[in-house]
Design an enzyme around this catalytic site. Structure first.
Site, short mmCIF file in Angstrom:
data_model
loop_
_atom_site.label_atom_id
_atom_site.label_comp_id
_atom_site.label_asym_id
_atom_site.label_seq_id
_atom_site.Cartn_x
_atom_site.Cartn_y
_atom_site.Cartn_z
N HIS A 176 0.83 -1.22 0.00
CA HIS A 176 0.00 0.00 0.00
C HIS A 176 0.86 1.27 0.00
CE1 HIS A 176 -4.06 -1.58 0.19
NE2 HIS A 176 -3.62 -2.51 1.04
N HIS B 120 -2.54 -9.32 8.01
CA HIS B 120 -3.32 -8.74 9.11
C HIS B 120 -3.86 -9.81 10.07
CE1 HIS B 120 -4.18 -4.49 7.28
NE2 HIS B 120 -2.99 -4.95 6.94
FE LIG Z 1 -1.48 -4.07 5.58
FE LIG Z 2 0.00 -5.15 2.61
#
Ligand SMILES: [Fe+2]
Ligand SMILES: [Fe+2]
Length: 260
Positions: free
Chosen positions: A68, A178
């Site tokens: 990201h 995550h």
């Molecule tokens: Fe992430």
């Molecule tokens: Fe990521």
């Protein structure tokens, strides 16, 4: 020496967890160094000068990132000017920013932080394995204490890279999924490992995002705005103890601390 690594910080709730919990964790665990993945710190997508500043003010020494990275245009300022910010190293030559940095504090040997990104179920990148071998060899001329954040989706890719680096680095901890894994261990050569550190932010969610919009996306295959969720904020990551003289890990433990 004692290091805390914090898994992907998601949005305002994630930044709040850092601000509220890191000072206490620093004290309780007598931490020498705190490293955090900040790739989702700006509204869940990317990082800005402001969100990075908030994370540093909370007591984080070095920020890593991942896929990201480019979501916020402002990131170029961090890439160009912030020595405490690293991006995955395995971009082609000439891309702005740095893939590793050296952390120096009084009375401690230098600590290298290296960020890499996987290629399985992720956009194309240069080879993280070859990149890691070259960079670790270069870093070891300066220090034996090396921490690696391997931002990758597949557990096999994470374990393989960490096994390849066993004995060459102090720890490899994964990020990106995550979801915190329960496989913390120290390999025979002395490298601590955890497939994924988890994420820091709202856990009444789908990976930090509002539940309904993600369900809609899966049910309808249409684009949805993924707002950052709010409930049940946790700071997740791993504590690593490292022998300062040899760079070998002595212990690794998962943490998952609630914001109350
Ligand atoms: Fe992430
Ligand atoms: Fe990521």
């Amino acid at each position: 020496m004692r290091l805390l690594f914090i898994g992907d910080i998601v949005g305002q709730p994630g930044r709040r967890a850092v601000t509220e919990l890191v000072p206490g964790l620093r004290e309780r665990h007598r931490l020498d160094l705190v490293v955090a993945n900040g790739e989702n710190s700006a509204g869940g997508s990317g990082i800005t000068v402001g969100t990075a500043g908030e994370i540093f003010s909370g007591g984080v020494d070095v920020i890593t990132s991942g896929d990201h990275l480019w979501d916020q245009k402002e990131v170029t300022q961090l890439l160009d000017q912030e020595p405490r910010f690293v991006r995955p190293m395995n971009y082609p030559p000439g891309v702005p920013g740095q893939g590793s940095t050296l952390f120096k504090a009084e009375g401690l040997p230098a600590v290298a932080i290296l960020n890499l990104q996987g290629r399985t179920f992720l956009p194309p990148m240069d080879d993280p394995f070859r990149t890691a071998l070259g960079e670790v060899e270069r870093l070891r001329r300066t220090t034996q204490i090396i921490f690696v954040d391997f931002h990758a989706e597949a557990t096999s890719e994470k374990i393989a890279l960490a096994r390849m680096l066993d004995g060459q680095v102090s720890a490899v901890v994964g990020t990106h999924t995550h979801v915190q894994t329960a496989d913390e261990q120290i390999f025979p050569g002395g490298t601590a490992f955890l497939s994924d550190a988890g994420f820091t932010g709202p856990h009444e969610s789908v990976l930090g995002r509002e539940i309904e919009s993600v369900i809609q996306r899966f049910c309808t295959n249409t684009p949805q705005k993924f707002g950052v969720a709010r409930g049940r904020i946790l700071l997740q990551g791993a504590l690593v103890n490292i022998d300062e003289k040899t760079g070998r890990a002595q212990a690794i433990a998962r943490i998952s601390e609630p914001v109350i």
